[in-house]
Design an enzyme around this catalytic site. Structure first.
Site, PDB file in Angstrom:
ATOM      1  N   HIS A 136      47.753  63.339  69.155  1.00  0.00           N
ATOM      2  CA  HIS A 136      46.560  63.879  68.502  1.00  0.00           C
ATOM      3  C   HIS A 136      46.573  65.401  68.606  1.00  0.00           C
ATOM      4  CE1 HIS A 136      43.931  60.195  67.906  1.00  0.00           C
ATOM      5  NE2 HIS A 136      45.032  59.722  68.471  1.00  0.00           N
TER       6      HIS A 136
ATOM      7  N   GLU B  10      44.815  67.528  67.209  1.00  0.00           N
ATOM      8  CA  GLU B  10      43.485  68.147  67.218  1.00  0.00           C
ATOM      9  C   GLU B  10      42.936  68.259  68.630  1.00  0.00           C
ATOM     10  OE1 GLU B  10      42.305  64.188  68.166  1.00  0.00           O
ATOM     11  OE2 GLU B  10      43.863  64.972  66.832  1.00  0.00           O
TER      12      GLU B  10
ATOM     13  N   CYS C 248      48.925  59.635  64.372  1.00  0.00           N
ATOM     14  CA  CYS C 248      48.647  58.405  65.121  1.00  0.00           C
ATOM     15  C   CYS C 248      48.921  57.167  64.257  1.00  0.00           C
ATOM     16  CB  CYS C 248      47.213  58.436  65.655  1.00  0.00           C
ATOM     17  SG  CYS C 248      46.864  57.169  66.899  1.00  0.00           S
TER      18      CYS C 248
END
Length: 382
Positions: free
Chosen positions: A353, A355, A269
């Site tokens: 992202h 995750e 990011c």
């Protein structure tokens, strides 16, 4: 007692609804997020600092809130806009309903407005500054004045505002359905020492690194490269974060010094944008950004498509990439750059992202690539 609330955009558009959070006002850039779940993770994501988040899914608050789903120690979103707040929060993990959670964290929020109309407006005109006023007889003129007075995110360095004040270690892995959040792992269980820059890091990113054997030292955003190199890291991680990457000259300078070594560097990011800037590329402000959990991204090297979680209002300008940066991923929504890899150094980054908190895990193998680079570095350089 039901209190009124009013959202006013800088172009004068008004949305009347009811207050579901704290009394007062909130000013920021109004954006929309298309995720169907994960509202608590979104609220506590530091990347949303100075932003008022509109959630497009109509029912928000169904499962309540709990401590385990927080991505940081506080709510970072400036305000919240939703269509409907359910009367009952129902989930076995629920400890507090969303309205009470917002009030406890002093977050101004509005419900019962036409979020589809608001989303269309933001999509067509671009992200706008706005103001929510909650309480008795909200003043529309005052809200418009506050919205127009907000300077916007262009040129705003927020990473140094949301970062940790002091370095700390992190050794906790990911939550599981059967075990919940695990105990912190012992150092001898974590063979790789990674220094992670906190530009607004989400906890789930740190957990996924720990899952892969990383013992993390989290450092403030303005930590010098010299201080990090003294820690003798196996890898350096550049976290997500809010605001404009261009003013973060302290981070860009540090990354440039890391790139003079062969230590693996991985950015997500804001970290992705900072790696690009440190390599000589430029960034641009997007019209309304990417915010959601269903964004298709193409891995141009493997010719596969992954569904990703996204949360960013700036992007790397592909036309400015130097020769030593190759494109690895591109958005299938608008063609914007999503991933880069240095051709001369073990450094790479991803705009989304991986995750996935909230969102899909299609991009999780990026963490595995980071570990592979670390293992190669340890064999050749240490």
């Amino acid at each position: 007692m039901i209190k009124s609330a009013l959202l006013v955009l800088e172009d004068g558009t008004q949305f009347h609804g009811r207050a579901i959070g704290a009394t007062g006002s909130a000013v920021g850039e109004v954006v929309f997020n298309t995720s169907m779940t994960g509202y608590q993770e979104i609220l506590t994501d530091p990347s949303y600092s100075r932003q008022i988040v509109t959630l497009t899914y109509p029912h928000i608050g169904n499962v309540g809130t709990n401590d385990a789903d927080e991505e940081s120690s506080q709510v970072h979103a400036q305000g919240l806009v939703i269509r409907d707040l359910p009367l009952i929060a129902s989930n076995f993990r629920n400890t507090e309903d969303l309205s009470s959670y917002l009030k406890r964290h002093n977050i101004v929020a509005i419900a019962d407005i036409d979020t589809r109309k608001l989303t269309r407006l933001l999509r067509e005109k671009g992200a706008q500054n706005g103001c929510i006023i909650a309480g008795d007889n909200p003043d529309a003129a005052l809200a418009l004045e506050k919205a127009r007075a907000f300077p916007g995110l262009n040129g705003m360095d927020l990473a140094k505002e949301v970062t940790t004040a002091e370095p700390y270690s992190w050794t906790q892995g990911s939550w599981t359905l059967t075990g919940g959040l695990p105990e912190a792992k012992k150092e001898d269980e974590l063979p790789y020492h990674v220094v992670a820059y906190d530009f607004g890091a989400k906890r789930n990113i740190l957990r996924m690194l720990v899952d892969r054997g990383c013992r993390l030292t989290i450092v403030p955003a303005q930590t010098s490269a010299e201080d990090v190199l003294k820690m003798n890291p196996d890898g350096i991680f550049l976290s997500n974060g809010p605001g404009d990457p261009a003013p973060c000259d302290y981070a860009i300078t540090a990354i440039q010094k890391f790139l003079e070594t062969d230590i693996p560097v991985f950015g997500i990011c804001l970290g992705h944008q900072l790696l690009a800037l440190a390599s000589g590329a430029k960034t641009v402000k997007m019209k309304f950004g990417h915010h959601g959990g269903n964004h298709p991204v193409k891995d141009v090297e493997k010719n596969v498509v992954m569904i990703t979680a996204q949360n960013h209002g700036f992007a790397v300008d592909e036309a400015t990439l130097p020769a030593n940066l190759r494109v690895t991923h591109k958005s299938l929504f608008d063609g914007t750059l999503q991933g880069i890899h240095r051709t001369d150094k073990p450094a790479f980054s991803f705009q989304g992202h991986p995750e996935a908190s909230p969102g899909p895990h299609d991009a999780a193998p990026l963490f595995d690539h980071f570990i592979a680079l670390i293992e190669q570095y340890r064999k050749t350089a240490k």
